[in-house]
Design a protein around this motif. Structure first.
Motif, PDB file in Angstrom:
ATOM      1  N   ASN A  55      42.785  47.825  32.062  1.00  0.00           N
ATOM      2  CA  ASN A  55      43.202  47.932  33.465  1.00  0.00           C
ATOM      3  C   ASN A  55      42.610  46.850  34.346  1.00  0.00           C
ATOM      4  O   ASN A  55      42.254  47.101  35.496  1.00  0.00           O
ATOM      5  CB  ASN A  55      42.850  49.314  34.032  1.00  0.00           C
ATOM      6  CG  ASN A  55      43.649  50.417  33.380  1.00  0.00           C
ATOM      7  OD1 ASN A  55      44.569  50.132  32.618  1.00  0.00           O
ATOM      8  ND2 ASN A  55      43.308  51.652  33.655  1.00  0.00           N
ATOM      9  N   LEU A  56      42.521  45.635  33.799  1.00  0.00           N
ATOM     10  CA  LEU A  56      42.122  44.519  34.655  1.00  0.00           C
ATOM     11  C   LEU A  56      43.264  44.249  35.613  1.00  0.00           C
ATOM     12  O   LEU A  56      44.419  44.530  35.311  1.00  0.00           O
ATOM     13  CB  LEU A  56      41.854  43.270  33.802  1.00  0.00           C
ATOM     14  CG  LEU A  56      40.624  43.333  32.908  1.00  0.00           C
ATOM     15  CD1 LEU A  56      40.547  42.055  32.073  1.00  0.00           C
ATOM     16  CD2 LEU A  56      39.350  43.494  33.723  1.00  0.00           C
ATOM     17  N   TRP A  57      42.930  43.712  36.780  1.00  0.00           N
ATOM     18  CA  TRP A  57      43.971  43.387  37.758  1.00  0.00           C
ATOM     19  C   TRP A  57      44.627  42.085  37.339  1.00  0.00           C
ATOM     20  O   TRP A  57      44.014  41.012  37.367  1.00  0.00           O
ATOM     21  CB  TRP A  57      43.357  43.338  39.149  1.00  0.00           C
ATOM     22  CG  TRP A  57      42.829  44.691  39.523  1.00  0.00           C
ATOM     23  CD1 TRP A  57      43.533  45.863  39.529  1.00  0.00           C
ATOM     24  CD2 TRP A  57      41.492  45.047  39.903  1.00  0.00           C
ATOM     25  NE1 TRP A  57      42.724  46.913  39.894  1.00  0.00           N
ATOM     26  CE2 TRP A  57      41.477  46.446  40.132  1.00  0.00           C
ATOM     27  CE3 TRP A  57      40.319  44.321  40.083  1.00  0.00           C
ATOM     28  CZ2 TRP A  57      40.330  47.118  40.524  1.00  0.00           C
ATOM     29  CZ3 TRP A  57      39.184  44.997  40.468  1.00  0.00           C
ATOM     30  CH2 TRP A  57      39.193  46.383  40.690  1.00  0.00           C
ATOM     31  N   ALA A  58      45.897  42.178  36.968  1.00  0.00           N
ATOM     32  CA  ALA A  58      46.583  41.067  36.305  1.00  0.00           C
ATOM     33  C   ALA A  58      46.797  39.864  37.218  1.00  0.00           C
ATOM     34  O   ALA A  58      46.927  38.747  36.738  1.00  0.00           O
ATOM     35  CB  ALA A  58      47.920  41.543  35.748  1.00  0.00           C
ATOM     36  N   HIS A  59      46.819  40.093  38.528  1.00  0.00           N
ATOM     37  CA  HIS A  59      47.064  38.966  39.425  1.00  0.00           C
ATOM     38  C   HIS A  59      45.773  38.266  39.838  1.00  0.00           C
ATOM     39  O   HIS A  59      45.799  37.365  40.676  1.00  0.00           O
ATOM     40  CB  HIS A  59      47.836  39.434  40.667  1.00  0.00           C
ATOM     41  CG  HIS A  59      47.109  40.468  41.481  1.00  0.00           C
ATOM     42  ND1 HIS A  59      47.001  41.777  41.076  1.00  0.00           N
ATOM     43  CD2 HIS A  59      46.446  40.371  42.650  1.00  0.00           C
ATOM     44  CE1 HIS A  59      46.302  42.448  41.983  1.00  0.00           C
ATOM     45  NE2 HIS A  59      45.957  41.626  42.936  1.00  0.00           N
ATOM     46  N   MET A  60      44.661  38.684  39.241  1.00  0.00           N
ATOM     47  CA  MET A  60      43.390  38.043  39.563  1.00  0.00           C
ATOM     48  C   MET A  60      42.798  37.412  38.309  1.00  0.00           C
ATOM     49  O   MET A  60      42.985  37.920  37.204  1.00  0.00           O
ATOM     50  CB  MET A  60      42.394  39.082  40.088  1.00  0.00           C
ATOM     51  CG  MET A  60      42.834  39.786  41.350  1.00  0.00           C
ATOM     52  SD  MET A  60      41.544  40.968  41.834  1.00  0.00           S
ATOM     53  CE  MET A  60      42.494  41.989  42.943  1.00  0.00           C
ATOM     54  N   GLU A 110      35.841  41.487  42.973  1.00  0.00           N
ATOM     55  CA  GLU A 110      36.724  42.250  43.865  1.00  0.00           C
ATOM     56  C   GLU A 110      36.061  43.500  44.461  1.00  0.00           C
ATOM     57  O   GLU A 110      35.963  43.632  45.680  1.00  0.00           O
ATOM     58  CB  GLU A 110      38.002  42.637  43.106  1.00  0.00           C
ATOM     59  CG  GLU A 110      38.984  43.478  43.891  1.00  0.00           C
ATOM     60  CD  GLU A 110      39.606  42.746  45.081  1.00  0.00           C
ATOM     61  OE1 GLU A 110      39.549  41.504  45.098  1.00  0.00           O
ATOM     62  OE2 GLU A 110      40.114  43.419  45.982  1.00  0.00           O
ATOM     63  N   ALA A 111      35.631  44.394  43.594  1.00  0.00           N
ATOM     64  CA  ALA A 111      35.075  45.656  44.111  1.00  0.00           C
ATOM     65  C   ALA A 111      33.731  45.453  44.823  1.00  0.00           C
ATOM     66  O   ALA A 111      33.506  46.037  45.883  1.00  0.00           O
ATOM     67  CB  ALA A 111      34.961  46.683  42.992  1.00  0.00           C
ATOM     68  N   TYR A 113      43.457  34.098  33.565  1.00  0.00           N
ATOM     69  CA  TYR A 113      44.060  35.374  33.967  1.00  0.00           C
ATOM     70  C   TYR A 113      44.054  36.310  32.760  1.00  0.00           C
ATOM     71  O   TYR A 113      44.111  35.847  31.612  1.00  0.00           O
ATOM     72  CB  TYR A 113      45.486  35.150  34.470  1.00  0.00           C
ATOM     73  CG  TYR A 113      45.508  34.554  35.851  1.00  0.00           C
ATOM     74  CD1 TYR A 113      45.449  35.369  36.973  1.00  0.00           C
ATOM     75  CD2 TYR A 113      45.548  33.167  36.043  1.00  0.00           C
ATOM     76  CE1 TYR A 113      45.434  34.835  38.250  1.00  0.00           C
ATOM     77  CE2 TYR A 113      45.533  32.623  37.315  1.00  0.00           C
ATOM     78  CZ  TYR A 113      45.479  33.455  38.415  1.00  0.00           C
ATOM     79  OH  TYR A 113      45.457  32.927  39.672  1.00  0.00           O
ATOM     80  N   ALA A 146      46.177  37.974  31.238  1.00  0.00           N
ATOM     81  CA  ALA A 146      47.263  37.837  30.264  1.00  0.00           C
ATOM     82  C   ALA A 146      46.949  36.804  29.188  1.00  0.00           C
ATOM     83  O   ALA A 146      47.557  36.799  28.122  1.00  0.00           O
ATOM     84  CB  ALA A 146      48.562  37.466  30.974  1.00  0.00           C
ATOM     85  N   HIS A 147      46.006  35.920  29.484  1.00  0.00           N
ATOM     86  CA  HIS A 147      45.703  34.872  28.517  1.00  0.00           C
ATOM     87  C   HIS A 147      44.447  35.165  27.698  1.00  0.00           C
ATOM     88  O   HIS A 147      43.900  34.281  27.047  1.00  0.00           O
ATOM     89  CB  HIS A 147      45.567  33.531  29.238  1.00  0.00           C
ATOM     90  CG  HIS A 147      46.839  33.120  29.918  1.00  0.00           C
ATOM     91  ND1 HIS A 147      46.987  33.153  31.290  1.00  0.00           N
ATOM     92  CD2 HIS A 147      48.029  32.743  29.420  1.00  0.00           C
ATOM     93  CE1 HIS A 147      48.224  32.780  31.600  1.00  0.00           C
ATOM     94  NE2 HIS A 147      48.871  32.534  30.487  1.00  0.00           N
ATOM     95  N   LEU A 148      44.007  36.407  27.735  1.00  0.00           N
ATOM     96  CA  LEU A 148      42.794  36.775  27.001  1.00  0.00           C
ATOM     97  C   LEU A 148      43.128  37.712  25.846  1.00  0.00           C
ATOM     98  O   LEU A 148      44.147  38.400  25.866  1.00  0.00           O
ATOM     99  CB  LEU A 148      41.818  37.503  27.936  1.00  0.00           C
ATOM    100  CG  LEU A 148      41.349  36.773  29.199  1.00  0.00           C
ATOM    101  CD1 LEU A 148      40.470  37.686  30.033  1.00  0.00           C
ATOM    102  CD2 LEU A 148      40.609  35.495  28.846  1.00  0.00           C
ATOM    103  N   ARG A 155      32.998  43.695  35.059  1.00  0.00           N
ATOM    104  CA  ARG A 155      33.508  44.221  36.336  1.00  0.00           C
ATOM    105  C   ARG A 155      32.789  45.522  36.700  1.00  0.00           C
ATOM    106  O   ARG A 155      32.434  45.740  37.859  1.00  0.00           O
ATOM    107  CB  ARG A 155      35.014  44.451  36.210  1.00  0.00           C
ATOM    108  CG  ARG A 155      35.634  45.094  37.430  1.00  0.00           C
ATOM    109  CD  ARG A 155      37.140  45.170  37.333  1.00  0.00           C
ATOM    110  NE  ARG A 155      37.608  46.173  36.380  1.00  0.00           N
ATOM    111  CZ  ARG A 155      38.866  46.596  36.305  1.00  0.00           C
ATOM    112  NH1 ARG A 155      39.788  46.085  37.100  1.00  0.00           N
ATOM    113  NH2 ARG A 155      39.223  47.497  35.418  1.00  0.00           N
TER     114      ARG A 155
END
Lengths: 228, 258
Positions: free
Chosen positions: B104-109, B117-118, B150, B152-154, B166
Motif C-alpha cells: 500500500n505504498l502511495w503510487a504517485h509518490m 508524507e505522514a 516510484y 511501480a518500478h520496485l 515509512r
C-alpha cells in the motif's frame, strides 16, 4: 476571401468569448463535479440522493432545452425575487445564462468522471493514509485526489471537448460568440458556407490546443505508472 | 530489571462481519519491547484483530487500550459502533504504524515522498527534518539508492522495505505487521525478514501477523495462535512450539511444515 478578412476581427472577438464561456463553465463544472462525486460516494443518503437526482435529470434533458429554460425561466425567477426584495431590474445576460447552464450541465458529467476516477484509486492506498493518522481531508487532498486524476483524465478531456463545442448553442439565446458572428457575416455576405468553415477551423484550433494540454497533464499525472 | 510497561491491552474483543463472527472474545496484553507473532490459518481472524487495534475496523464490542488509553467507542442508533472521537483515533494511529501485506505504498509518490508524507502532514515535522530522518531510515532498509524511484518500478521486497521505512519514520510506539511477507516471491522474503529481525533486536514493540514459522520461533518473544476467532495458544515460542496445549496447533504445525 476579402470578406473573410473584413469579418475576421469580429469572428475572432467571438472566438475570445467562446473561450471565455468555455473556461468559466469548466470551472463551475469541475467544482460541481467534485461536489457531486464526493456526495455520491459519501455515506450520507441525503447527499447521495441529491447528487443522483442532479445527474439523472441533467443528463436526461437536451442541453438546448435546459439552456432555454434557464435563460427565460431564470430571468422571470430573478425578477420575481427582485420585485419582492425591492431590487432593481436585473438583466440575466446570455453570457451569464450560458456560463451557468453549461457549467451546471457539465457538472453532472464531471460528477460521473470524477466518481469513476475516485473508485479506481486503490483502496489500500487510501487505507494506508488513515492508518498513519491522516484525517479525511488530508487523505482526500494528499492521496485520493492526485491518484484519481490519472483515472479521470480521459473522460475529463472528453467532457471538456464536448463542453467547448456546446458553447455554440449559446448563440441561440443571443450571445455574440463566434458562431453567432459567423451567422451574421454569412448572412450579410451570402457566404454562410465560407464563414462556418472558418468557425469549424477555429474550433479545431481550440480543441487541438486542448488535446496538447491534456496530453501534458496526463504525462504529469502518470509519473510512477509502469507502461505496458 | 525494570518492570515491564504495558503497551497494549485488548479486552474481550468481538468482531462480526454481518452474520459472521470473526473474533469471538480476544484478550491479551503486550508490553513494551514485546515482539508478538500472531499465527493462525486463514480465516482465523488474525488480520482482523490487527485491524481492530488501529481501528481500521471497528470492533463489535470489547476494549482496546493503547499505552493505558482506552479508545472510546459508542453505539450508534443503527446498532453500529463507531469511535467517539476521530481525533483520538488519528492520534493513536499515528503512534501505531502499520505495514501491509500488499505494501500500500502511495503510487504517485517516490520512495522518498512516501517516507516523508505522514511525518510532515500528520506529525507536522519540518520538511528538512523529515527528509533527514527518511534518508537515515532508507539507508537502514537498503533503499537509499532507490529513493527517487516510484513504487511501480520496485520489486516486492523493495516495496516492503520502503513500507517499513515509512512506518519507522513515524517513530511509532508499536509496529503492526499484517502478513508482511505473504505477497512476496520466496527469494525476496529473506531481505524483509532481515530488516524485521533487526528491528526486534533493537527493542521495538512489534505485533506481527505472519506465516513465517522461523520468524515466530526465533525472533519473537511471544507467540499467539488464533483459531476460529479465539486465542488457543499464548506463550513463549519455546513453550508453544515444543509443548502446544491444543490439538489444533499441532495440526496447524504439521500442515505448515514443508
Amino acid at each position: 476571401m476579402p470578406e473573410v478578412i473584413a469579418y475576421l476581427p469580429l469572428i475572432l472577438k467571438g472566438m475570445l468569448l467562446t473561450v471565455e464561456v468555455a473556461l468559466l463553465s469548466l470551472i463551475i463544472s469541475v467544482f460541481l463535479g467534485m461536489l457531486g462525486a464526493v456526495a455520491k460516494l459519501s455515506n450520507s443518503r441525503i447527499a447521495g440522493g441529491l447528487a443522483g437526482l442532479y445527474t439523472t435529470i441533467i443528463r436526461g434533458i437536451p442541453d438546448l432545452v435546459l439552456m432555454t429554460i434557464l435563460f427565460f425561466g431564470g430571468q422571470i425567477l430573478v425578477n420575481n425575487i427582485g420585485e419582492k426584495m425591492g431590487w432593481e431590474y436585473i438583466d440575466v445576460s446570455p453570457f451569464m445564462a450560458g456560463v451557468l447552464t453549461i457549467g451546471f450541465i457539465f457538472g453532472a458529467y464531471m460528477t460521473e468522471s470524477f466518481r469513476g476516477g475516485i473508485l479506481a484509486v486503490s483502496h489500500g492506498e487510501i487505507e494506508a493514509g488513515y492508518a498513519f493518522g491522516m484525517n479525511p481531508v488530508q487523505v482526500f487532498v494528499r492521496i485520493t485526489l492526485p491518484a484519481m486524476v490519472r483515472h479521470a483524465l480521459p473522460s475529463f478531456g472528453n467532457n471538456w471537448l464536448v463542453l467547448t463545442k456546446t458553447t455554440a448553442l449559446i448563440s441561440v439565446i443571443g450571445l455574440q460568440d463566434m458562431v453567432y458572428n459567423a451567422g451574421l457575416a454569412g448572412g450579410s455576405t451570402r457566404k454562410p458556407f465560407t464563414f462556418f468553415c472558418v468557425v469549424a477551423f477555429l474550433f479545431l484550433i481550440i480543441t487541438g490546443v486542448s488535446d496538447f494540454g491534456l496530453r501534458r497533464i496526463n504525462k504529469r499525472y502518470s509519473v510512477g505508472v509502469r507502461k505496458a | 530489571m525494570t518492570a515491564p510497561v504495558e503497551a497494549l491491552k485488548v479486552e474481550s474483543l468481538y468482531k462480526n462481519f454481518g452474520p459472521i463472527a470473526v473474533l469471538k472474545g480476544i484478550s491479551f496484553e503486550a508490553n513494551e519491547q514485546d515482539v508478538i507473532s500472531i499465527l493462525g490459518s486463514s480465516g482465523s481472524g488474525k488480520s482482523t484483530l490487527l485491524r481492530c487495534i488501529n481501528l481500521l475496523e471497528t470492533p463489535t464490542s470489547g476494549k482496546v487500550y493503547v499505552h493505558g488509553e482506552l479508545i472510546n467507542m459508542r453505539e450508534m442508533a443503527s446498532g453500529e459502533r463507531r469511535p467517539v472521537d476521530r481525533k483520538q483515533v488519528e492520534r493513536i494511529r499515528s503512534k501505531l504504524a502499520m505495514v501491509f501485506q500488499q505494501f500500500n505504498l502511495w503510487a504517485h509518490m517516490t520512495v522518498m515522498q512516501n517516507v516523508i508524507e505522514a511525518p510532515t502532514h500528520v506529525l507536522k515535522l519540518p520538511r528538512q527534518e523529515a527528509k533527514e530522518r527518511a534518508e537515515r531510515l532508507l539507508n537502514r532498509v537498503g533503499m537509499y539508492e532507490h529513493r527517487n524511484y516510484y513504487p511501480a518500478h520496485l520489486s516486492g521486497g523493495q516495496m516492503q522495505r520502503t513500507a517499513i521505512a515509512r512506518a519507522l519514520a513515524m517513530e511509532p510506539e508499536m509496529l503492526l505487521f499484517d502478513e508482511p511477507t505473504s505477497a512476496l516471491d520466496p527469494e525476496l522474503v529473506g531481505e524483509v525478514l532481515k530488516v524485521m529481525r533487526s528491528l526486534a533486536e533493537e527493542g521495538r514493540t512489534m505485533l506481527v501477523v505472519t506465516h513465517e514459522m522461523g520468524f515466530a520461533r526465533d525472533v519473537s518473544s511471544r507467540v499467539i495462535f488464533l483459531d476460529e476467532g479465539l486465542v488457543v495458544e499464548d506463550g513463549s515460542p519455546d513453550s508453544v512450539f515444543d509443548n502446544p496445549r491444543s490439538d489444533r496447533f499441532r495440526q496447524f504445525l504439521t500442515g505448515t511444515i514443508k
